[in-house]
Design an enzyme around this catalytic site. Sequence first.
Site, mmCIF file in Angstrom:
data_model
loop_
_atom_site.group_PDB
_atom_site.id
_atom_site.type_symbol
_atom_site.label_atom_id
_atom_site.label_comp_id
_atom_site.label_asym_id
_atom_site.label_seq_id
_atom_site.Cartn_x
_atom_site.Cartn_y
_atom_site.Cartn_z
ATOM 1 N N TYR A 1 147.145 -21.329 -1.575
ATOM 2 C CA TYR A 1 148.609 -21.433 -1.469
ATOM 3 C C TYR A 1 149.113 -20.371 -0.509
ATOM 4 O O TYR A 1 148.711 -19.214 -0.612
ATOM 5 C CB TYR A 1 149.264 -21.232 -2.846
ATOM 6 C CG TYR A 1 150.022 -22.472 -3.245
ATOM 7 C CD1 TYR A 1 151.182 -22.820 -2.569
ATOM 8 C CD2 TYR A 1 149.565 -23.303 -4.259
ATOM 9 C CE1 TYR A 1 151.870 -23.979 -2.902
ATOM 10 C CE2 TYR A 1 150.241 -24.457 -4.592
ATOM 11 C CZ TYR A 1 151.397 -24.789 -3.905
ATOM 12 O OH TYR A 1 152.065 -25.930 -4.223
ATOM 13 N N GLU B 1 152.720 -20.223 0.869
ATOM 14 C CA GLU B 1 154.138 -20.416 1.219
ATOM 15 C C GLU B 1 154.615 -19.266 2.090
ATOM 16 O O GLU B 1 154.315 -18.100 1.806
ATOM 17 C CB GLU B 1 154.989 -20.468 -0.060
ATOM 18 C CG GLU B 1 154.885 -21.796 -0.777
ATOM 19 C CD GLU B 1 155.663 -21.802 -2.085
ATOM 20 O OE1 GLU B 1 156.222 -20.753 -2.468
ATOM 21 O OE2 GLU B 1 155.698 -22.854 -2.736
ATOM 22 N N ASP C 1 160.708 -36.839 20.438
ATOM 23 C CA ASP C 1 159.670 -37.153 19.450
ATOM 24 C C ASP C 1 158.480 -37.715 20.219
ATOM 25 O O ASP C 1 158.480 -38.878 20.624
ATOM 26 C CB ASP C 1 160.211 -38.174 18.441
ATOM 27 C CG ASP C 1 159.176 -38.550 17.381
ATOM 28 O OD1 ASP C 1 157.979 -38.279 17.609
ATOM 29 O OD2 ASP C 1 159.557 -39.117 16.344
ATOM 30 N N THR D 1 153.099 -35.880 16.254
ATOM 31 C CA THR D 1 152.036 -36.039 15.269
ATOM 32 C C THR D 1 150.750 -35.595 15.951
ATOM 33 O O THR D 1 150.644 -35.614 17.178
ATOM 34 C CB THR D 1 151.875 -37.496 14.793
ATOM 35 O OG1 THR D 1 151.660 -38.333 15.933
ATOM 36 C CG2 THR D 1 153.083 -37.984 14.034
ATOM 37 N N LYS E 1 147.508 -39.303 16.588
ATOM 38 C CA LYS E 1 147.524 -40.570 17.343
ATOM 39 C C LYS E 1 146.733 -40.352 18.636
ATOM 40 O O LYS E 1 145.519 -40.165 18.558
ATOM 41 C CB LYS E 1 148.969 -41.007 17.579
ATOM 42 C CG LYS E 1 149.716 -41.276 16.255
ATOM 43 C CD LYS E 1 151.098 -41.818 16.515
ATOM 44 C CE LYS E 1 151.748 -42.298 15.241
ATOM 45 N NZ LYS E 1 152.634 -41.362 14.597
ATOM 46 N N ARG F 1 145.546 -35.823 10.495
ATOM 47 C CA ARG F 1 146.865 -36.392 10.215
ATOM 48 C C ARG F 1 147.840 -35.236 9.989
ATOM 49 O O ARG F 1 147.616 -34.383 9.132
ATOM 50 C CB ARG F 1 146.752 -37.233 8.950
ATOM 51 C CG ARG F 1 147.898 -38.122 8.659
ATOM 52 C CD ARG F 1 147.432 -39.268 7.823
ATOM 53 N NE ARG F 1 146.644 -40.157 8.649
ATOM 54 C CZ ARG F 1 147.137 -41.188 9.334
ATOM 55 N NH1 ARG F 1 148.413 -41.473 9.255
ATOM 56 N NH2 ARG F 1 146.358 -41.933 10.064
HETATM 57 N N1 PLP Z 1 157.747 -40.574 15.171
HETATM 58 C C1 PLP Z 1 157.245 -41.606 15.863
HETATM 59 C C2 PLP Z 1 157.821 -41.919 17.212
HETATM 60 C C3 PLP Z 1 156.197 -42.372 15.332
HETATM 61 O O1 PLP Z 1 155.731 -43.424 16.002
HETATM 62 C C4 PLP Z 1 155.683 -42.029 14.064
HETATM 63 C C5 PLP Z 1 154.575 -42.784 13.438
HETATM 64 O O2 PLP Z 1 154.315 -43.895 13.644
HETATM 65 C C6 PLP Z 1 156.254 -40.968 13.386
HETATM 66 C C7 PLP Z 1 157.279 -40.250 13.960
HETATM 67 C C8 PLP Z 1 155.842 -40.641 11.967
HETATM 68 O O3 PLP Z 1 154.671 -39.999 11.839
HETATM 69 P P1 PLP Z 1 154.019 -39.865 10.371
HETATM 70 O O4 PLP Z 1 153.498 -41.189 10.017
HETATM 71 O O5 PLP Z 1 152.976 -38.799 10.585
HETATM 72 O O6 PLP Z 1 155.100 -39.377 9.454
#
Ligand code: PLP
Length: 423
Positions: A58, A60, A204, A230, A233, A239
């Site tokens: 842990y 935090e 994003d 993320t 991908k 993940r």
């Molecule tokens: N943002 C975008 C543009 C995505 O395509 C995705 C997943 O498909 C996410 C956020 C979310 O990611 P997670 O599944 O790790 O929460």
Amino acid sequence: MGTKHGNHTLDQYIDTEMKKIITKELERQKNQIILIASENFTSQEVIRTMGSILTNKYAEGYPGDRYYEGCNIVDEVEDLAIRRCNELFNSNYSNVQPHSGVQANTAVFLSVLNCNDRILSMNLRDGGHLSHGHKQNLTGRYFDIYTYSVDPETEIIDYENVRKLAKISKPKLIIAGASSYSRIIDYKKFREIADEVGAFLMADIAHVAGLIAGGQHPTSIGIADFTTATTHKTFRGPRGGLIIADKKYSSLINKSVFPGTQGGPFMHIIAAKAVAFKEALQPAFKVYAKKIVENSKALCDCLKYDGFRIVSGGTDNHLFLIDLTNKNVTGYEVSETLASVGIILNKNVIPYDNLNPNITSGIRIGTPAVTTQGMGVGEMHKIGEYISYTIKNRDNKAGLNDIAQKVKKLVNDFPVYSNMTIP
Ligand code: PLP
């Protein structure tokens, strides 16, 4: 097991029921062609790190400022991950704690928005993501969502229209980023628009993080106020999620991740992110990113040549969408049929789609996983042929059986995790 469970060796699974399931999933991953644009095969080093004893701790808080004792070693883990992330993305601040992409986005929203503040984001139907404003998502419930679409003719983001909408809606935050958009996103244009209306800009890069790291897509870092990503991908790590911003935002973002939206960080995942950052810093990763795009273009061209309509006419990145309307079949039917021959992808809405997300007029195809397997342009031509044949001959059982055999042969020629066993 009793209280001694910490002493058994790791040479055999004790939970044989789970062992069976994981073994089956390993076989599935090895024996199908994975074209889901958001999936990949992470390295065994990343897998090993995720499975390490770091999960027990842990922690935090942040390095040097934790709420628990005994964190001095996991501090090293997080410091290393942050250092590598900043080196890779040329940034001066990053937060590697978000458990996922949605968690990263949510933390950014919490940091600069109040309830009912306005967000301008890409329409879900045109390629945006659920966490950018879907009515069932927290964003749709707590914020005032305006959306921009792609141009109905070109199916590419119409930046003049985004500007017009921004001027009308005066959002507090503009989101640039998508889940199913096959073209380059011009973060500089989004920056200009955000500046004109006094909005924050969040990029994003969940999908294109690996392409940015590998120099195959323009970066958002240094342009957007906040970049969320993320790590699983195109990036090919564990993940998870991350946030990159200028260090002037560090305390705001740190507070919003913990305690704002999360509790204890997953130290085993942060360690695995650090391993993936190191992998992405190697010259080989640039080659990998380039090949993902080459493969995507090759597969796209092949299907286009065979009479399939490609949304926006092509691709600049790791994915593309096929519009099946002129084939009189839905995305749902096609994705199921392709799965029956071992080709795994997902049904997807296309811009201005009349069908709902469970049916859809399209499919999304991505090349990160097959590229990790070592497949190249020649294999993309074969896969294109298999997809085309399967869609056009979906009632021909013998023909589909033949394709299923060909799929098996192809994946066996490009084995993944070949030395991996579930003990
Ligand atoms: N943002 C975008 C543009 C995505 O395509 C995705 C997943 O498909 C996410 C956020 C979310 O990611 P997670 O599944 O790790 O929460």
